[in-house]
Structure formats: C-alpha cells, structure tokens
Scaffold this motif. Structure first.
Motif, PDB file in Angstrom:
ATOM      1  N   CYS A 151      10.236  83.248  87.376  1.00 27.98           N
ATOM      2  CA  CYS A 151      10.311  84.555  86.707  1.00 27.98           C
ATOM      3  C   CYS A 151      11.639  84.700  85.968  1.00 27.98           C
ATOM      4  CB  CYS A 151      10.159  85.683  87.728  1.00 27.98           C
ATOM      5  SG  CYS A 151       8.475  85.947  88.301  1.00 27.98           S
ATOM      6  N   SER A 152      12.718  84.249  86.594  1.00 24.96           N
ATOM      7  CA  SER A 152      14.042  84.306  85.972  1.00 24.96           C
ATOM      8  C   SER A 152      14.066  83.485  84.685  1.00 24.96           C
ATOM      9  CB  SER A 152      15.101  83.786  86.949  1.00 24.96           C
ATOM     10  OG  SER A 152      16.371  83.756  86.353  1.00 24.96           O
ATOM     11  N   ALA A 153      13.425  82.317  84.717  1.00 23.40           N
ATOM     12  CA  ALA A 153      13.377  81.459  83.532  1.00 23.40           C
ATOM     13  C   ALA A 153      12.600  82.134  82.397  1.00 23.40           C
ATOM     14  CB  ALA A 153      12.744  80.115  83.886  1.00 23.40           C
ATOM     15  N   LEU A 154      11.445  82.717  82.729  1.00 22.70           N
ATOM     16  CA  LEU A 154      10.648  83.414  81.716  1.00 22.70           C
ATOM     17  C   LEU A 154      11.413  84.601  81.140  1.00 22.70           C
ATOM     18  CD1 LEU A 154       7.107  83.366  83.384  1.00 22.70           C
ATOM     19  CD2 LEU A 154       7.814  82.124  81.326  1.00 22.70           C
ATOM     20  N   ALA A 155      12.136  85.323  82.007  1.00 20.08           N
ATOM     21  CA  ALA A 155      12.914  86.476  81.549  1.00 20.08           C
ATOM     22  C   ALA A 155      14.014  86.047  80.579  1.00 20.08           C
ATOM     23  CB  ALA A 155      13.521  87.199  82.747  1.00 20.08           C
ATOM     24  N   SER A 156      14.608  84.880  80.811  1.00 18.34           N
ATOM     25  CA  SER A 156      15.652  84.377  79.905  1.00 18.34           C
ATOM     26  C   SER A 156      15.086  84.149  78.512  1.00 18.34           C
ATOM     27  CB  SER A 156      16.242  83.070  80.441  1.00 18.34           C
ATOM     28  OG  SER A 156      16.933  83.287  81.648  1.00 18.34           O
ATOM     29  N   LEU A 157      13.833  83.667  78.441  1.00 17.32           N
ATOM     30  CA  LEU A 157      13.200  83.470  77.138  1.00 17.32           C
ATOM     31  C   LEU A 157      12.896  84.812  76.472  1.00 17.32           C
ATOM     32  CD1 LEU A 157      10.680  80.552  77.823  1.00 17.32           C
ATOM     33  CD2 LEU A 157      13.097  80.442  77.209  1.00 17.32           C
ATOM     34  N   LEU A 158      12.450  85.786  77.276  1.00 16.91           N
ATOM     35  CA  LEU A 158      12.137  87.113  76.732  1.00 16.91           C
ATOM     36  C   LEU A 158      13.389  87.822  76.229  1.00 16.91           C
ATOM     37  CD1 LEU A 158       9.539  88.383  79.379  1.00 16.91           C
ATOM     38  CD2 LEU A 158       9.074  87.705  77.015  1.00 16.91           C
ATOM     39  N   THR A 159      14.556  87.509  76.836  1.00 18.29           N
ATOM     40  CA  THR A 159      15.813  88.144  76.417  1.00 18.29           C
ATOM     41  C   THR A 159      16.115  87.853  74.957  1.00 18.29           C
ATOM     42  OG1 THR A 159      16.691  87.948  78.664  1.00 18.29           O
ATOM     43  CG2 THR A 159      18.286  88.370  76.934  1.00 18.29           C
ATOM     44  N   ARG A 160      15.633  86.717  74.457  1.00 13.38           N
ATOM     45  CA  ARG A 160      15.855  86.364  73.056  1.00 13.38           C
ATOM     46  C   ARG A 160      15.288  87.422  72.115  1.00 13.38           C
ATOM     47  NH1 ARG A 160      15.094  79.950  71.881  1.00 13.38           N
ATOM     48  NH2 ARG A 160      16.561  79.146  73.423  1.00 13.38           N
ATOM     49  N   ASN A 161      14.183  88.036  72.524  1.00 14.83           N
ATOM     50  CA  ASN A 161      13.536  89.039  71.665  1.00 14.83           C
ATOM     51  C   ASN A 161      13.973  90.466  71.984  1.00 14.83           C
ATOM     52  OD1 ASN A 161      11.846  87.276  70.124  1.00 14.83           O
ATOM     53  ND2 ASN A 161      10.563  87.000  71.933  1.00 14.83           N
TER      54      ASN A 161
END
Length: 304
Positions: free
Chosen positions: A175-185
């Motif tokens: 979940c932390s990894a996916l959230a890091s990708l979402l932070t880009r947007n």
C-alpha cells in the motif's frame, strides 16, 4: 530554488522524516501496552490508529488554513482522487500496519517494511514509461529481497513468517508503494500540504469509524499513553508534510535514499525501548535492505 530543493535542507528534512518514522515502531507497541490493547483487539487498534491520523491531518489542515492555502477542490474528480489516495495511503496502509505490528516484533517489522521501497521501484517500471528497469535497480531489488528472506533464517525462536504479523506488514508495504506512485499526481490536483492533510484526516476517519463500530475502545487511559499518542500524531504530521513536499520538489531517488535509515532506526529503537531480543540476522537483513536502497538510488540518472 526554494528551501526544499537546497541540498543541505533536503538532507535535513529527509533525515528528519526517516528518523521519525523509524521511532514510530516502538512507540506504537508502547502505546498498545499503555492503553492495554491486546493483539486480539482489532477494533481498539483501529481506533488508536484512527485517532492518530485524524488528529495529524486536522493539524496540517489548520496550519494550511492559517497560512492562507486554498482548501477547496476545484473539480469533482479531484475529490475522488483524494478519497482514493486517503484509502491507500492511510486507511488500508495503516490498518495492515497496526495489525501486523501487534503480531510481530518491532525490529522485524521495521526491516520487513523496507519491501515498500523495492515494490515502488518495480511498480514504477510497470506503470510509468519514464521509469525503466536498469542494472542498479535490479541489483538493489535483489539485495532487498535477499534481506527480507534473511529475516526468516534460523529457528522458530528467532522469529518466522506469520500471516497476521509478517503478512500484514507486507500488505502495508505494498500500500505504501502504491501511495508513493499516487503522490506523483497529488500535486497536480491540490496543494501537496493540503492534500496531505486531507489524506491523513479522511483516511484516519475511515479507520476510526469502523474501529468504533467493531467495539473498539482504549481500555486503560493514562497520561503517558496520551503523550505517546501525541508523539505519534507529531510524527505523522511532520513526517508526511516534509516527505510529500520533498517528493514534488526533487527527483524521487534523491529523497528516497534516506528511507534506508528507517529499518535501521526502527530495529535499533525497538530493541532498545521494547527490550526485544536482538538477533544477528537483523544486522544482515538490515544491511542488505539498506544497501539495496542505496544501490537503487546511487544512479541519479534513474531518478525521475
């Protein structure tokens, strides 16, 4: 160049976030003990986590309001994105984390959680054309996974894989990894400081409400327990505000390299504060994980 792009302050802020997050491991377990929350009290663990993140988010939003930042969202789809980000970055992320940590040793969980760094590298290569797998990334990921496997060496006395412990920490890391990708947007839709506040407060509420519905409570409230909870609130407020701001001002690799300290700080602080037994494999696993993160970020050309 703003303060979040100056090399000295990038180091100071990133180190601050990493050290704070490392100390969260023993503090959470100390909080469980002080509030008399046992491993089988899932509702109470969710309530404890929900209070922490709701308050952290509320504090950030109050600061945002006082500094005249825009709190309203201009588009309906932005609200949907914030909800998704809140669910992944806070609700699911920390529900898994709190359950897993209560069934695992703090030092072991800290090292295992480094899986999030290697996962984000792989996910980024899968979902973003600008991120390509290269030798540095491949070697770093292999070292990291080797470190995680090293945690399961030895006999049962030194800790072995459990679904409620290690399994939940792995889901938390993903979940932390996916959230890091979402932070880009996130910064494309709202001020990152405001977005961080919304994600923590909304995500915290989405943990707190089902926690209460499941009969969660804080069985034994003490002054020291409240102080621990407030320290965890501060860790979330400061850590996420600094880290998310750094992510939008610098290449991800330049910031993420400091995360190699989190498993080290988490493992050492857990053994010191919780008097957990320290096993030699923690040194091997922590070293492999930290070196893997370093290798991934050593090649600045791979940072986007």
């Amino acid at each position: 160049m703003n303060i979040f792009q100056r090399p000295l302050w990038v180091t100071v802020f990133a180190l601050t976030a990493a050290i704070l997050w490392g100390w969260a491991y023993p503090l959470i377990k100390m909080g469980f003990e002080e509030f008399a929350i046992t491993p089988d009290m899932t509702g109470s663990k969710m309530l404890f986590a929900g209070i922490r993140f709701f308050l952290a988010g509320a504090i950030i939003l109050v600061i945002a309001k006082c500094t005249h930042r825009k709190l309203t969202l201009s588009k309906r789809e932005d609200a949907g994105f914030i909800l998704l980000f809140s669910l992944v970055n806070t609700t699911l992320h920390y529900t898994f984390f709190y359950i897993g940590l209560s069934h695992s040793q703090g030092a072991r969980a800290a090292i295992l959680n480094s899986l999030s760094v290697f996962s984000v590298v792989i996910f980024a290569c899968l979902f973003f054309k600008s991120d390509k797998m290269n030798t540095h990334k491949l070697i770093g990921c292999l070292l990291g996974f080797a470190g995680i496997l090293a945690l399961n060496m030895g006999g049962k006395a030194s800790g072995t894989f459990t679904w409620l412990g290690d399994g939940m920490i792995i889901l938390n890391a993903l979940c932390s990894a996916l959230a890091s990708l979402l932070t880009r947007n996130l910064c494309k839709r709202v001020d990152v400081f405001v977005g961080t506040g919304y994600s923590l407060s909304l995500g915290g509420a989405l943990i707190l409400i089902p926690g209460l519905a499941a009969g969660g409570n804080l069985p034994h409230i003490t002054l020291w327990g409240c102080i621990i909870l407030l320290m965890l609130v501060a860790i979330s407020s400061i850590g996420f505000a600094l880290y998310n701001r750094l992510l939008i001002s610098n290449p991800v690799g330049k910031v993420a390299i400091y995360n190699s300290l989190i498993p080290v700080v988490g493992a050492v602080s857990s053994c010191l504060c919780l008097r957990e037994p320290f096993y030699g494999k923690y040194i091997l696993a922590g070293a492999l994980a930290a070196f893997g993160i370093y290798i991934i970020n050593k090649d600045k050309k791979s940072s986007h």
